[in-house]
Design a protein around this motif. Sequence first.
Motif, PDB file in Angstrom:
ATOM      1  N   PHE A  70     -26.713  96.915 127.430  1.00 39.46           N
ATOM      2  CA  PHE A  70     -26.740  96.603 128.864  1.00 39.46           C
ATOM      3  C   PHE A  70     -28.200  96.620 129.294  1.00 39.46           C
ATOM      4  O   PHE A  70     -28.825  97.667 129.412  1.00 39.46           O
ATOM      5  N   GLN A  71     -28.752  95.424 129.489  1.00 35.85           N
ATOM      6  CA  GLN A  71     -30.189  95.302 129.734  1.00 35.85           C
ATOM      7  C   GLN A  71     -30.478  94.570 131.038  1.00 35.85           C
ATOM      8  O   GLN A  71     -29.657  93.795 131.520  1.00 35.85           O
ATOM      9  N   ALA A  72     -31.659  94.826 131.555  1.00 33.84           N
ATOM     10  CA  ALA A  72     -32.094  94.173 132.789  1.00 33.84           C
ATOM     11  C   ALA A  72     -33.594  93.928 132.737  1.00 33.84           C
ATOM     12  O   ALA A  72     -34.329  94.619 132.029  1.00 33.84           O
ATOM     13  N   ILE A  73     -33.999  92.942 133.496  1.00 36.71           N
ATOM     14  CA  ILE A  73     -35.420  92.676 133.687  1.00 36.71           C
ATOM     15  C   ILE A  73     -35.642  92.478 135.178  1.00 36.71           C
ATOM     16  O   ILE A  73     -34.857  91.806 135.852  1.00 36.71           O
ATOM     17  N   ARG A  74     -36.675  93.110 135.686  1.00 35.57           N
ATOM     18  CA  ARG A  74     -37.028  92.967 137.096  1.00 35.57           C
ATOM     19  C   ARG A  74     -37.981  91.786 137.245  1.00 35.57           C
ATOM     20  O   ARG A  74     -39.017  91.725 136.587  1.00 35.57           O
ATOM     21  N   LEU A  75     -37.630  90.868 138.118  1.00 31.77           N
ATOM     22  CA  LEU A  75     -38.470  89.704 138.387  1.00 31.77           C
ATOM     23  C   LEU A  75     -39.328  89.983 139.619  1.00 31.77           C
ATOM     24  O   LEU A  75     -39.144  91.003 140.294  1.00 31.77           O
ATOM     25  N   PRO A  76     -40.278  89.115 139.951  1.00 31.77           N
ATOM     26  CA  PRO A  76     -41.223  89.395 141.038  1.00 31.77           C
ATOM     27  C   PRO A  76     -40.596  89.744 142.390  1.00 31.77           C
ATOM     28  O   PRO A  76     -41.183  90.521 143.158  1.00 31.77           O
ATOM     29  N   ASP A  77     -39.420  89.250 142.696  1.00 32.64           N
ATOM     30  CA  ASP A  77     -38.806  89.548 143.993  1.00 32.64           C
ATOM     31  C   ASP A  77     -37.983  90.835 144.012  1.00 32.64           C
ATOM     32  O   ASP A  77     -37.341  91.155 145.011  1.00 32.64           O
ATOM     33  N   TYR A  78     -38.017  91.604 142.929  1.00 30.41           N
ATOM     34  CA  TYR A  78     -37.317  92.893 142.885  1.00 30.41           C
ATOM     35  C   TYR A  78     -37.944  93.861 143.879  1.00 30.41           C
ATOM     36  O   TYR A  78     -39.164  93.896 144.070  1.00 30.41           O
ATOM     37  N   GLU A  79     -37.081  94.660 144.520  1.00 35.41           N
ATOM     38  CA  GLU A  79     -37.538  95.735 145.412  1.00 35.41           C
ATOM     39  C   GLU A  79     -36.857  97.028 144.998  1.00 35.41           C
ATOM     40  O   GLU A  79     -35.711  97.019 144.546  1.00 35.41           O
ATOM     41  N   PRO A  80     -37.525  98.170 145.145  1.00 33.91           N
ATOM     42  CA  PRO A  80     -37.000  99.451 144.651  1.00 33.91           C
ATOM     43  C   PRO A  80     -35.631  99.854 145.194  1.00 33.91           C
ATOM     44  O   PRO A  80     -34.910 100.597 144.537  1.00 33.91           O
ATOM     45  N   TRP A  81     -35.246  99.382 146.361  1.00 35.82           N
ATOM     46  CA  TRP A  81     -33.940  99.759 146.908  1.00 35.82           C
ATOM     47  C   TRP A  81     -32.790  99.062 146.180  1.00 35.82           C
ATOM     48  O   TRP A  81     -31.623  99.423 146.362  1.00 35.82           O
ATOM     49  N   MET A  82     -33.087  98.101 145.343  1.00 38.11           N
ATOM     50  CA  MET A  82     -32.053  97.338 144.637  1.00 38.11           C
ATOM     51  C   MET A  82     -31.560  98.145 143.443  1.00 38.11           C
ATOM     52  O   MET A  82     -32.165  98.138 142.370  1.00 38.11           O
ATOM     53  N   THR A  83     -30.458  98.861 143.642  1.00 41.80           N
ATOM     54  CA  THR A  83     -29.871  99.715 142.608  1.00 41.80           C
ATOM     55  C   THR A  83     -28.359  99.561 142.652  1.00 41.80           C
ATOM     56  O   THR A  83     -27.824  98.888 143.525  1.00 41.80           O
ATOM     57  N   GLY A  84     -27.682 100.203 141.756  1.00 39.43           N
ATOM     58  CA  GLY A  84     -26.224 100.226 141.809  1.00 39.43           C
ATOM     59  C   GLY A  84     -25.569  99.767 140.527  1.00 39.43           C
ATOM     60  O   GLY A  84     -26.170  99.755 139.453  1.00 39.43           O
ATOM     61  N   THR A  85     -24.309  99.375 140.671  1.00 31.96           N
ATOM     62  CA  THR A  85     -23.480  98.963 139.547  1.00 31.96           C
ATOM     63  C   THR A  85     -23.379  97.447 139.502  1.00 31.96           C
ATOM     64  O   THR A  85     -23.103  96.815 140.518  1.00 31.96           O
ATOM     65  N   LEU A  86     -23.591  96.891 138.329  1.00 29.87           N
ATOM     66  CA  LEU A  86     -23.391  95.465 138.145  1.00 29.87           C
ATOM     67  C   LEU A  86     -21.893  95.191 138.188  1.00 29.87           C
ATOM     68  O   LEU A  86     -21.111  95.891 137.551  1.00 29.87           O
ATOM     69  N   VAL A  87     -21.483  94.190 138.939  1.00 26.79           N
ATOM     70  CA  VAL A  87     -20.079  93.803 139.034  1.00 26.79           C
ATOM     71  C   VAL A  87     -19.953  92.382 138.498  1.00 26.79           C
ATOM     72  O   VAL A  87     -20.602  91.467 139.009  1.00 26.79           O
ATOM     73  N   TYR A  88     -19.146  92.233 137.468  1.00 29.30           N
ATOM     74  CA  TYR A  88     -18.936  90.918 136.884  1.00 29.30           C
ATOM     75  C   TYR A  88     -17.971  90.089 137.716  1.00 29.30           C
ATOM     76  O   TYR A  88     -16.996  90.611 138.248  1.00 29.30           O
ATOM     77  N   ALA A  89     -18.219  88.797 137.750  1.00 28.84           N
ATOM     78  CA  ALA A  89     -17.294  87.863 138.380  1.00 28.84           C
ATOM     79  C   ALA A  89     -16.015  87.801 137.546  1.00 28.84           C
ATOM     80  O   ALA A  89     -16.023  88.068 136.335  1.00 28.84           O
ATOM     81  N   GLU A  90     -14.949  87.426 138.164  1.00 27.64           N
ATOM     82  CA  GLU A  90     -13.630  87.411 137.537  1.00 27.64           C
ATOM     83  C   GLU A  90     -13.568  86.622 136.223  1.00 27.64           C
ATOM     84  O   GLU A  90     -12.911  87.065 135.276  1.00 27.64           O
ATOM     85  N   PRO A  91     -14.244  85.477 136.087  1.00 25.85           N
ATOM     86  CA  PRO A  91     -14.141  84.752 134.806  1.00 25.85           C
ATOM     87  C   PRO A  91     -14.607  85.545 133.586  1.00 25.85           C
ATOM     88  O   PRO A  91     -14.096  85.346 132.484  1.00 25.85           O
ATOM     89  N   PHE A  92     -15.547  86.463 133.746  1.00 23.66           N
ATOM     90  CA  PHE A  92     -15.970  87.292 132.612  1.00 23.66           C
ATOM     91  C   PHE A  92     -14.786  88.091 132.080  1.00 23.66           C
ATOM     92  O   PHE A  92     -14.618  88.241 130.876  1.00 23.66           O
ATOM     93  N   TRP A  93     -13.979  88.630 132.987  1.00 24.25           N
ATOM     94  CA  TRP A  93     -12.825  89.436 132.592  1.00 24.25           C
ATOM     95  C   TRP A  93     -11.706  88.545 132.072  1.00 24.25           C
ATOM     96  O   TRP A  93     -11.081  88.854 131.059  1.00 24.25           O
TER      97      TRP A  93
END
Length: 139
Positions: A70-93
């Motif tokens: 489970f990996q992530a990369i922060r791009l230039p528009d990332y801000e520190p308040w952006m946290t939480g749980t990733l939620v997949y869209a229904e087609p993934f499931w």
Amino acid sequence: MLSPLAVMPEHHKRGIGSALVRHGLKALAERAVPLVFLEGDPGYYSRFGFVPGGDQGFRKPSLRIPDGAFQAIRLPDYEPWMTGTLVYAEPFWRHDAVGLRDPSIAPRWCPCCDVMRRPGGAAPPGCPGGRTSARPRDR
């Protein structure tokens, strides 16, 4: 989500996968997307700047996903308040495209109930149970 992403084996070692990842990250950064997540091999994706999402304070959407994958990369528009749980869209499931799949414990489709059930799990009330398949029936 940048995954799933794959290159046919006969086309490996030609830089196609790397080009796809780099192009995807560039396109997402140009669209002011702040973060990109993926499920994949840390040994491969770390070269693009991906690091384990848990180390960055994000929670994975399923326990079927190994922590390192489970990996992530922060791009230039990332801000520190952006946290939480990733939620997949229904087609993934729906297409069982989340995490590792062990056939002995993978959820199976119950056509009579129109739900996913774990092997050996209790059938819902009114379900004759026992009949499951790997994929949902065509609708």
